[in-house]
Write a protein that holds these residues in place. Sequence first.
Motif, mmCIF file in Angstrom:
data_model
loop_
_atom_site.group_PDB
_atom_site.id
_atom_site.type_symbol
_atom_site.label_atom_id
_atom_site.label_comp_id
_atom_site.label_asym_id
_atom_site.label_seq_id
_atom_site.Cartn_x
_atom_site.Cartn_y
_atom_site.Cartn_z
ATOM 1 N N PRO A 41 0.809 -1.237 0.000
ATOM 2 C CA PRO A 41 0.000 0.000 0.000
ATOM 3 C C PRO A 41 0.838 1.281 0.000
ATOM 4 O O PRO A 41 0.546 2.217 -0.746
ATOM 5 C CB PRO A 41 -0.822 -0.099 1.289
ATOM 6 N N LEU A 42 1.860 1.323 0.822
ATOM 7 C CA LEU A 42 2.698 2.529 0.861
ATOM 8 C C LEU A 42 3.515 2.671 -0.422
ATOM 9 O O LEU A 42 3.783 3.784 -0.880
ATOM 10 C CB LEU A 42 3.616 2.496 2.079
ATOM 11 N N GLY A 43 3.921 1.554 -1.004
ATOM 12 C CA GLY A 43 4.663 1.597 -2.258
ATOM 13 C C GLY A 43 3.828 2.127 -3.407
ATOM 14 O O GLY A 43 4.332 2.824 -4.288
ATOM 15 N N ILE A 44 2.538 1.798 -3.406
ATOM 16 C CA ILE A 44 1.658 2.310 -4.460
ATOM 17 C C ILE A 44 1.541 3.829 -4.366
ATOM 18 O O ILE A 44 1.572 4.533 -5.383
ATOM 19 C CB ILE A 44 0.274 1.635 -4.378
ATOM 20 N N VAL A 45 1.435 4.344 -3.156
ATOM 21 C CA VAL A 45 1.394 5.802 -2.986
ATOM 22 C C VAL A 45 2.689 6.418 -3.514
ATOM 23 O O VAL A 45 2.671 7.453 -4.185
ATOM 24 C CB VAL A 45 1.174 6.174 -1.504
ATOM 25 N N SER A 46 3.803 5.761 -3.247
ATOM 26 C CA SER A 46 5.090 6.261 -3.732
ATOM 27 C C SER A 46 5.155 6.250 -5.255
ATOM 28 O O SER A 46 5.681 7.186 -5.861
ATOM 29 C CB SER A 46 6.219 5.412 -3.147
ATOM 30 N N ILE A 47 4.624 5.212 -5.885
ATOM 31 C CA ILE A 47 4.622 5.152 -7.351
ATOM 32 C C ILE A 47 3.756 6.276 -7.926
ATOM 33 O O ILE A 47 4.129 6.917 -8.919
ATOM 34 C CB ILE A 47 4.138 3.774 -7.841
#
Length: 154
Positions: free
Chosen positions: A85-91
């Motif tokens: 989930p946090l990685g998707i926000v970063s992308i």
Amino acid sequence: MSYGNQGDGGYGAQPPGGGYGQQPPSGGGGYGQQPPSGGGYGGGYGQQPPSGGGYGQPGGYGAPQTPPDNHLVAAILTTLFCCLPLGIVSIVKSSQVNSKWQVGDYQGAVQASEEAKTWWKRSLIVGIIWWVLVIIGYVVLFVLVAANAPSSTY
């Protein structure tokens, strides 16, 4: 040979001082009064436009500005291996960097770059904590299973 009645000086009476209109006392030698220059290239070319040139600022006369790092590689890796989930926000934030830079939103591009970096670091930290807890859980599980296993003596 005469070309008609030219009078005293040919084209009429000249004003005292030599003609061509009255020149203001500019001290620069003529061609009209030059505006005071506060810089520029040594002449009365008007006011020079201010140049930016700072990080994330357009303008300047040096090398063209490069867009800020979008942190896309780190965002993808932390999405795959750490915290989805946090990685998707970063992308999402890292994909906004180049689009904002192309439309001229320089400060927005820098801000999106910083947010992308913040989110992939959060994803990395959460992922590291998760994997440490998983390893500790497996170690505790193996210890408990080994302690409760019946021992055979022959």
